[in-house]
Scaffold this motif. Structure first.
Motif, PDB file in Angstrom:
ATOM      1  N   VAL A 175       0.840  -1.200   0.000  1.00 15.17           N
ATOM      2  CA  VAL A 175       0.000   0.000   0.000  1.00 15.17           C
ATOM      3  C   VAL A 175       0.875   1.249   0.000  1.00 15.17           C
ATOM      4  O   VAL A 175       0.682   2.171  -0.789  1.00 15.17           O
ATOM      5  CB  VAL A 175      -0.917  -0.020   1.243  1.00 15.17           C
ATOM      6  N   PHE A 176       1.873   1.235   0.845  1.00 19.06           N
ATOM      7  CA  PHE A 176       2.725   2.414   0.978  1.00 19.06           C
ATOM      8  C   PHE A 176       3.494   2.697  -0.302  1.00 19.06           C
ATOM      9  O   PHE A 176       3.552   3.821  -0.779  1.00 19.06           O
ATOM     10  CB  PHE A 176       3.707   2.209   2.132  1.00 19.06           C
ATOM     11  N   LEU A 177       4.044   1.613  -0.835  1.00 23.01           N
ATOM     12  CA  LEU A 177       4.900   1.774  -2.010  1.00 23.01           C
ATOM     13  C   LEU A 177       4.120   2.291  -3.190  1.00 23.01           C
ATOM     14  O   LEU A 177       4.539   3.214  -3.882  1.00 23.01           O
ATOM     15  CB  LEU A 177       5.513   0.422  -2.373  1.00 23.01           C
ATOM     16  N   VAL A 178       2.961   1.686  -3.383  1.00 23.45           N
ATOM     17  CA  VAL A 178       2.137   2.116  -4.509  1.00 23.45           C
ATOM     18  C   VAL A 178       1.791   3.588  -4.314  1.00 23.45           C
ATOM     19  O   VAL A 178       1.872   4.397  -5.223  1.00 23.45           O
ATOM     20  CB  VAL A 178       0.868   1.240  -4.615  1.00 23.45           C
ATOM     21  N   PHE A 179       1.470   3.933  -3.101  1.00 23.71           N
ATOM     22  CA  PHE A 179       1.173   5.324  -2.781  1.00 23.71           C
ATOM     23  C   PHE A 179       2.366   6.208  -3.108  1.00 23.71           C
ATOM     24  O   PHE A 179       2.278   7.216  -3.793  1.00 23.71           O
ATOM     25  CB  PHE A 179       0.829   5.418  -1.287  1.00 23.71           C
ATOM     26  N   PHE A 180       3.497   5.766  -2.638  1.00 27.45           N
ATOM     27  CA  PHE A 180       4.712   6.550  -2.761  1.00 27.45           C
ATOM     28  C   PHE A 180       5.117   6.698  -4.227  1.00 27.45           C
ATOM     29  O   PHE A 180       5.561   7.746  -4.673  1.00 27.45           O
ATOM     30  CB  PHE A 180       5.811   5.815  -1.994  1.00 27.45           C
ATOM     31  N   THR A 181       4.920   5.601  -4.943  1.00 29.37           N
ATOM     32  CA  THR A 181       5.387   5.540  -6.314  1.00 29.37           C
ATOM     33  C   THR A 181       4.742   6.576  -7.203  1.00 29.37           C
ATOM     34  O   THR A 181       5.404   7.239  -7.984  1.00 29.37           O
ATOM     35  CB  THR A 181       5.084   4.144  -6.896  1.00 29.37           C
ATOM     36  N   THR A 182       3.443   6.700  -7.123  1.00 27.08           N
ATOM     37  CA  THR A 182       2.805   7.566  -8.109  1.00 27.08           C
ATOM     38  C   THR A 182       2.148   8.792  -7.480  1.00 27.08           C
ATOM     39  O   THR A 182       1.516   9.561  -8.152  1.00 27.08           O
ATOM     40  CB  THR A 182       1.749   6.801  -8.920  1.00 27.08           C
ATOM     41  N   ASN A 183       2.326   8.944  -6.195  1.00 26.97           N
ATOM     42  CA  ASN A 183       1.742  10.129  -5.587  1.00 26.97           C
ATOM     43  C   ASN A 183       2.468  11.362  -6.064  1.00 26.97           C
ATOM     44  O   ASN A 183       3.680  11.437  -6.071  1.00 26.97           O
ATOM     45  CB  ASN A 183       1.866  10.041  -4.064  1.00 26.97           C
ATOM     46  N   CYS A 184       1.736  12.320  -6.495  1.00 26.27           N
ATOM     47  CA  CYS A 184       2.344  13.616  -6.774  1.00 26.27           C
ATOM     48  C   CYS A 184       1.749  14.599  -5.796  1.00 26.27           C
ATOM     49  O   CYS A 184       0.552  14.627  -5.578  1.00 26.27           O
ATOM     50  CB  CYS A 184       2.117  14.023  -8.214  1.00 26.27           C
ATOM     51  N   GLY A 231      12.010   8.793  -4.955  1.00 25.67           N
ATOM     52  CA  GLY A 231      11.125   7.826  -4.301  1.00 25.67           C
ATOM     53  C   GLY A 231      10.247   7.127  -5.313  1.00 25.67           C
ATOM     54  O   GLY A 231       9.605   7.776  -6.136  1.00 25.67           O
ATOM     55  N   GLY A 232      10.220   5.816  -5.248  1.00 26.22           N
ATOM     56  CA  GLY A 232       9.378   5.079  -6.172  1.00 26.22           C
ATOM     57  C   GLY A 232       9.879   3.668  -6.357  1.00 26.22           C
ATOM     58  O   GLY A 232      10.979   3.322  -5.929  1.00 26.22           O
ATOM     59  N   GLY A 233       9.077   2.858  -6.968  1.00 22.66           N
ATOM     60  CA  GLY A 233       9.424   1.461  -7.190  1.00 22.66           C
ATOM     61  C   GLY A 233       8.168   0.691  -7.500  1.00 22.66           C
ATOM     62  O   GLY A 233       7.440   1.031  -8.428  1.00 22.66           O
ATOM     63  N   GLY A 234       7.886  -0.317  -6.700  1.00 22.89           N
ATOM     64  CA  GLY A 234       6.691  -1.117  -6.905  1.00 22.89           C
ATOM     65  C   GLY A 234       6.628  -2.159  -5.819  1.00 22.89           C
ATOM     66  O   GLY A 234       7.654  -2.519  -5.224  1.00 22.89           O
ATOM     67  N   THR A 265      15.262   0.833  -6.709  1.00 23.07           N
ATOM     68  CA  THR A 265      14.016   0.513  -7.416  1.00 23.07           C
ATOM     69  C   THR A 265      13.500   1.748  -8.155  1.00 23.07           C
ATOM     70  O   THR A 265      13.694   2.886  -7.707  1.00 23.07           O
ATOM     71  CB  THR A 265      12.920   0.016  -6.447  1.00 23.07           C
ATOM     72  N   ILE A 266      12.867   1.491  -9.281  1.00 19.44           N
ATOM     73  CA  ILE A 266      12.286   2.563 -10.093  1.00 19.44           C
ATOM     74  C   ILE A 266      10.883   2.139 -10.507  1.00 19.44           C
ATOM     75  O   ILE A 266      10.665   0.998 -10.914  1.00 19.44           O
ATOM     76  CB  ILE A 266      13.130   2.843 -11.366  1.00 19.44           C
ATOM     77  N   GLY A 267       9.953   3.049 -10.395  1.00 10.50           N
ATOM     78  CA  GLY A 267       8.587   2.782 -10.840  1.00 10.50           C
ATOM     79  C   GLY A 267       8.196   3.726 -11.965  1.00 10.50           C
ATOM     80  O   GLY A 267       8.581   4.892 -11.958  1.00 10.50           O
ATOM     81  N   LEU A 268       7.439   3.202 -12.925  1.00 13.46           N
ATOM     82  CA  LEU A 268       6.901   4.052 -13.992  1.00 13.46           C
ATOM     83  C   LEU A 268       5.753   4.886 -13.419  1.00 13.46           C
ATOM     84  O   LEU A 268       4.884   4.353 -12.721  1.00 13.46           O
ATOM     85  CB  LEU A 268       6.373   3.179 -15.138  1.00 13.46           C
ATOM     86  N   LEU A 269       5.767   6.173 -13.693  1.00 10.12           N
ATOM     87  CA  LEU A 269       4.665   7.054 -13.298  1.00 10.12           C
ATOM     88  C   LEU A 269       3.835   7.369 -14.536  1.00 10.12           C
ATOM     89  O   LEU A 269       4.384   7.658 -15.596  1.00 10.12           O
ATOM     90  CB  LEU A 269       5.199   8.354 -12.692  1.00 10.12           C
ATOM     91  N   THR A 270       2.542   7.298 -14.389  1.00  5.71           N
ATOM     92  CA  THR A 270       1.679   7.481 -15.560  1.00  5.71           C
ATOM     93  C   THR A 270       0.711   8.646 -15.381  1.00  5.71           C
ATOM     94  O   THR A 270       0.532   9.151 -14.271  1.00  5.71           O
ATOM     95  CB  THR A 270       0.846   6.205 -15.827  1.00  5.71           C
ATOM     96  N   GLU A 271       0.101   9.024 -16.473  1.00  7.76           N
ATOM     97  CA  GLU A 271      -0.996   9.988 -16.481  1.00  7.76           C
ATOM     98  C   GLU A 271      -2.204   9.261 -15.911  1.00  7.76           C
ATOM     99  O   GLU A 271      -2.953   8.632 -16.657  1.00  7.76           O
ATOM    100  CB  GLU A 271      -1.211  10.434 -17.926  1.00  7.76           C
ATOM    101  N   GLY A 272      -2.348   9.311 -14.606  1.00  9.06           N
ATOM    102  CA  GLY A 272      -3.235   8.355 -13.959  1.00  9.06           C
ATOM    103  C   GLY A 272      -4.593   8.872 -13.519  1.00  9.06           C
ATOM    104  O   GLY A 272      -5.179   8.324 -12.594  1.00  9.06           O
ATOM    105  N   GLN A 273      -5.125   9.903 -14.182  1.00  4.67           N
ATOM    106  CA  GLN A 273      -6.413  10.441 -13.719  1.00  4.67           C
ATOM    107  C   GLN A 273      -7.548   9.432 -13.818  1.00  4.67           C
ATOM    108  O   GLN A 273      -8.521   9.508 -13.080  1.00  4.67           O
ATOM    109  CB  GLN A 273      -6.770  11.720 -14.491  1.00  4.67           C
ATOM    110  N   ARG A 274      -7.424   8.471 -14.737  1.00  6.95           N
ATOM    111  CA  ARG A 274      -8.512   7.494 -14.935  1.00  6.95           C
ATOM    112  C   ARG A 274      -8.298   6.199 -14.149  1.00  6.95           C
ATOM    113  O   ARG A 274      -9.199   5.366 -14.064  1.00  6.95           O
ATOM    114  CB  ARG A 274      -8.634   7.166 -16.435  1.00  6.95           C
TER     115      ARG A 274
END
Lengths: 478, 478
Positions: free
Chosen positions: A14-23, B413-416, B430-439
């Protein structure tokens, strides 16, 4: 503690997913790649800008207005009853919002109607037919009442016509089948590379003696929904019927042509009427310190006659309305005068934009900048700026006020079709909203450009981004 | 020449629109706001990266693979037949692509099934019922065969339970009704702020004597499609049934509660089976210079049992597959070893990620970096990087290789979730892809997470962006 115990991992997930894409929500906390020399952020300005985003995302006012424009008014090609309903709707909307001034600016516009029962089919040898997905290009003349039946000749580009010559083209239907180049990251580039087959195809085909022309739709999708748009004729040449095929239909026609000669029947019942009286719709918030300095923010109110003009350009209209609305709702009195302009006739004449510029010239108005949203109601990505290098740098210096998931870059060059005349007449700097536009040309000028394809949050992020830009210009001058 | 003549204006319209939103294809020509101190671009590297984009956007291979995974395999919760079909599909896909090595990594996973005929309704006084849109949360125990009928008590957050106390909660169904905060630009933040009502709600409600709990779905949409997800129980406390309501149903229930007391009937037929044998699926391209240095790129193969796991995380699976595929297709031999890993059981246990990390530790593998795509198949926007400051700066120095309409920012900060265990065990960056995630959270964990909601170009831009990142790391080390 075992760091990979399941219970802990659940929390990591939960945390990681939050952290990963939270802007982050507060621009001043933004973690982003920005120049080391970036301007300092004024916390009060940042707080005001945050309030624009909070408000737009919470109440979704523009999204709900767009629903009205799409569903209650619907398509609104210049000269149509829909266009007049749109003018009335926009004026009332602005009055209801209580802007300082709301007025109409008269403009004469072309009036073309598609007519009913347009169709095209491949004539098969056994007397049967293979029907194609077909849509007349806006402005095309009709076929004779019985339609046109002729052999088809396919080209991939206008340039190929010269090599074929009159002897191979005369009496035939020219089929322009240049596809979108999917490799372009911006499908606007693909549109730009193929648009001449729609705008100039009928002229070029006629110049070689063709009796009609059809194009592969200017579409990034792989479906069979045809896309219309504007076109030109040239005096001294025959005006021949000109229409678009859905992408699948174009591919079918091309396949049939590879197997041998193909006869196409097409029927168009369009009609050109005398120019009609219509209007730009303008709402104003008066500037408190520099009322003579005008910031224009606009979109175009007209749309093609298929679909609902949701992205093109209902989104731009409600964006413009939304900017003034947010100023008013949040009690921000602008220093300069801000005008929301819904231009008439961008699609097939640009008469509204021209009228607005002529009026500005005649009235010696002082336009600080003109901004247009006409890239669809998708997530905002950046601004394109046609201005001096200093002004460009000024806009770039504001980048840190934006969350990178909204405005992430400032391009040199940009504006919009409706505000270009103002640049031509007065040298007014122009700015265009740039959007996450991968889906734009799936819908553009087609029956698929409907409200259901607009996402509320994507649309409202545009409203807030434009309001922030107008606010920064209003506060700082330009 | 009159600059506002109509004929000229038509061309302006086309040109301007083109100019406004066109983003260049060649990274080296990018007009974007980047640090003045940015690294110089190597034209050959830029050309290779452009070839990734050209190829991915042209052949749409990942999109077509995703269609197979969604439509031929479908939902694939750990332990289900769908999950095993997904493992077989992924292995065959990798073998067909001719990767240097393809293998399965065995892992035991939980096996929970929803069962049929789950439902909930408000019991009305006249014996009638008002049916709610209802979906059991993954892992929930069933109700007794006849269901549970009890009075409902609504809270906006877990914290409110303490104030109410056992006397107000005992014997009732707790209704957690905290909505998404639409003001957050990232809806991942809204998810993070509300997710405890799903993961911890049943524990907290049970601790005050509740007989069951329901939550408002963790959803950014305003529709009535319920969203599932994972949850926890706590030993020593009753395990009570726990389910999600669609947003409209949650609002209806809340409205009824404002009018007076409400009795809810809910029925769940779920079942927990013994742990099942399953697998991570791994494909390898061997490094030519530093084969011991491993770059992992992954997504998770399991999905929830409703929908098709299209964005979550079919997209990440085909992204990982697509990265290796592009290297092979374009004849690029990596210096380092690149592994595509489709992790099993991210959704409700993370057993695949844990197994992968344990194996890396036991085998003393040298993992340079692990990358995950688990933010949906939307347009890429950036990367989130959990690494040293130097490594972060290295990634930021690559920003000019990307068109700003793809990767526009690099976050710290990021990963998965699946690669976090590797960080824990080995300190792997770790690296996570960030997307245009409004949907994203309109679909996430719901029946709406289907292939039709993935756009081919948006998905493939992610493939190409990830391939570029892996290529830059492979070429430069990390």
């Amino acid at each position: 503690m075992n760091p990979i115990k399941t219970h802990a991992i659940f929390k990591y997930a939960v945390f990681l997913v939050f952290f990963t894409t939270n802007c982050i929500q507060k621009p001043q906390e933004a973690e982003q790649a920005v120049p080391a020399t970036q301007s300092p952020i004024d916390p009060q300005v940042a707080a005001t800008i945050k309030s624009f985003f909070d408000e737009a995302l919470s109440d979704r006012a523009c999204y709900l207005m767009l629903e009205e424009l799409c569903k209650d008014v619907g398509p609104r090609l210049s000269g149509s009853k829909g266009a007049e309903a749109a003018v009335a709707w926009a004026k009332k909307k602005m009055e209801d919002e209580g802007f300082d001034e709301v007025y109409l600016q008269e403009v004469m516009v072309p009036h073309w109607e598609r007519g009913k029962e347009e169709e095209a089919h491949i004539v098969l040898e056994d007397g049967k037919k293979e029907t194609l997905s077909f849509l007349t290009v806006g402005g095309s003349v009709p076929t004779p009442a019985g339609g046109i039946t002729a052999e088809v000749i396919e080209v991939q580009s206008i340039d190929e016509l010269a090599a074929l010559g009159q002897e191979n083209i005369r009496g035939k239907i020219v089929f322009f089948n240049q596809p979108f180049d999917q490799r372009n990251i911006s499908q606007m580039a693909s549109y730009g590379a193929t648009v001449r087959q729609r705008t100039q195809g009928a002229i070029e085909a006629a110049s070689y003696g063709a009796v009609a022309s059809v194009i592969r739709s200017l579409s990034s999708s792989f479906d069979d929904v045809p896309h219309t748009g504007t076109m030109s004729y040239k005096s001294g040449l025959d005006s021949i019927p000109h229409a678009a095929l859905g992408v699948k239909s174009a591919e079918l026609l091309s396949k049939r042509l590879k197997a041998g000669s193909v006869t196409l029947h097409m029927k168009i019942n369009s009609r050109i009427y005398p120019d009609a009286r219509s209007h730009n719709v303008i709402g104003v918030l008066k500037g408190s310190e520099f009322p003579q300095e005008i910031i224009t923010i606009g979109g175009h109110l007209d749309s093609w006659d298929v679909g609902e003009g949701a992205h093109d350009d209902g989104a731009g209209c409600v964006h413009a309305l939304g900017v003034l609305r947010l100023f008013k709702k949040l009690g921000i009195k602008p220093k300069r005068t801000i005008r929301a302009v819904m231009f008439m006739n961008e699609e097939n004449g640009l008469k509204g934009g021209i009228k607005y510029a002529e009026n500005a010239r005649d009235e010696k108005e002082n336009h600080l900048v003109a901004i247009e949203s006409d890239a669809g109601g998708f997530s905002p990505r950046g601004f394109g700026v046609t201005a001096s290098d200093e002004q460009l740098e000024k806009v770039r210096s504001w980048l840190p006020y934006f969350n990178p998931n909204t405005i992430a870059f400032i391009n040199k060059g940009g504006g919009g079709a409706d505000i270009r005349p103002l640049y031509d007449v007065q040298g007014t700097p122009t700015i265009g909203l740039l959007t996450e536009g991968q889906r734009m040309f799936d819908y553009h000028h087609s029956a698929n450009d409907v409200f259901e394809h607009v996402h509320p949050r994507e649309l409202e992020l545009g409203t807030a981004s434009l309001t922030a830009l107008v606010y920064l210009i209003d506060q700082n001058g330009f």
